[in-house]
Design a protein around this motif. Sequence first.
Motif, PDB file in Angstrom:
ATOM      1  N   PRO A 109      -4.134 -21.001  26.880  1.00 18.31           N
ATOM      2  CA  PRO A 109      -2.447 -21.518  26.605  1.00 18.31           C
ATOM      3  C   PRO A 109      -1.860 -22.207  27.832  1.00 18.31           C
ATOM      4  O   PRO A 109      -2.261 -21.878  28.855  1.00 18.31           O
ATOM      5  CB  PRO A 109      -2.056 -20.052  26.416  1.00 18.31           C
ATOM      6  CG  PRO A 109      -2.958 -19.203  26.007  1.00 18.31           C
ATOM      7  CD  PRO A 109      -4.189 -19.694  26.780  1.00 18.31           C
ATOM      8  N   PRO A 110      -0.987 -23.112  27.359  1.00 15.32           N
ATOM      9  CA  PRO A 110      -0.280 -23.565  26.051  1.00 15.32           C
ATOM     10  C   PRO A 110      -1.162 -24.472  25.259  1.00 15.32           C
ATOM     11  O   PRO A 110      -0.691 -24.686  24.243  1.00 15.32           O
ATOM     12  CB  PRO A 110       0.802 -24.246  26.741  1.00 15.32           C
ATOM     13  CG  PRO A 110       0.487 -24.913  27.856  1.00 15.32           C
ATOM     14  CD  PRO A 110      -0.406 -24.031  28.736  1.00 15.32           C
ATOM     15  N   ASN A 314       4.146 -18.034  19.707  1.00 13.20           N
ATOM     16  CA  ASN A 314       3.024 -18.216  20.436  1.00 13.20           C
ATOM     17  C   ASN A 314       2.667 -17.130  21.009  1.00 13.20           C
ATOM     18  O   ASN A 314       1.222 -16.821  21.285  1.00 13.20           O
ATOM     19  CB  ASN A 314       3.553 -18.904  21.812  1.00 13.20           C
ATOM     20  CG  ASN A 314       3.934 -20.618  21.548  1.00 13.20           C
ATOM     21  OD1 ASN A 314       4.753 -20.935  22.383  1.00 13.20           O
ATOM     22  ND2 ASN A 314       3.174 -21.198  20.913  1.00 13.20           N
TER      23      ASN A 314
END
Length: 331
Positions: A109-110, A314
Amino acid sequence: MAAFGTVFMPQMIQARFSDNKWSESSIVPSDKLELHPGAHVLHYSSTCFEGLKAFRHEDGSVYIFRMDANIARMQQSSELLSLPSVDGEMLKTMIIDIVRQYADETPLPPGSMYIRPTHIGTEAAIGKAAAPSMSSLLYTLLSPVGDYFSGGATALRVLLEEDGMRCAPHMGMIKSGGNYASALGPISAARTKHQADQILFCPGGDVQETGAANFILIDGNEIITKALDSTFLHGVTRNSILTIAKDLGMTVSERNFSVTELLERAAKPGTEAALSGTAAVLTPVGTFIHNDKEYQVGNGEAGPTTARLRQALNDIQWGKTADTHGWLTKI
């Protein structure tokens, strides 16, 4: 950094349909396809695709997000385009097999690994303008990616277009290349004339979607977005964001609404607008352009509710919070 979607893993997975049956899948180089110049897809646009992502968690494990929903939409698109029926379990196995092969290449991530299943009609028959392809190719590409919009969470400029449509109304819920091609001209013109990042298509004043993403308006604790019908894409990210919003106690209103209402609400302090999609995730809109006038959305910046919803999504994708809806598939 390379532009979104321009770097590919060196191999892909594919299966072919002919003589009324699917072949076994095989992993092949991803830098070429062999097609007859008369292939149905090249002349009559018998093509559809999906976009989904795999995410690496802190412990190194890799999970695919909402694969079943994307496979179901691929099956629907194939049916509506009269392509051979896609075997859902076969495609699921294909996706898992190719993602597993490149699990170590999945970014932290991201970033993520973008997954692009694609289905095209391959029959060499230029006389079949009004008949479906009896053979096809199903393949899945992988592309490690970062942010879709190079500016990250910077609020976008969006032109409101009341005269045109993104695509033919009966094609809207199909994820087909021709829909994106039909929107390219207006989007390019909007970039040149208005420095707009995208167009929000609002035929006859009905707020629908942009060229490549669904649209939501956030007014206080309420999310407003067009109700599902055949004229626009039934986004998996859209559905995920609305589900998360309900989990957070927000009111979700799926209904038709007009450009007039949109601009009235956008002028209120605290109002937010955003685009949702697998690539865009949830990207804020700061300015609407309508009839050569500019209208600021709220304070013109990325708003807190948009950021909260994006982060909540997320956090599920990245394994930082519980996956209470069963959206993740471990490979």
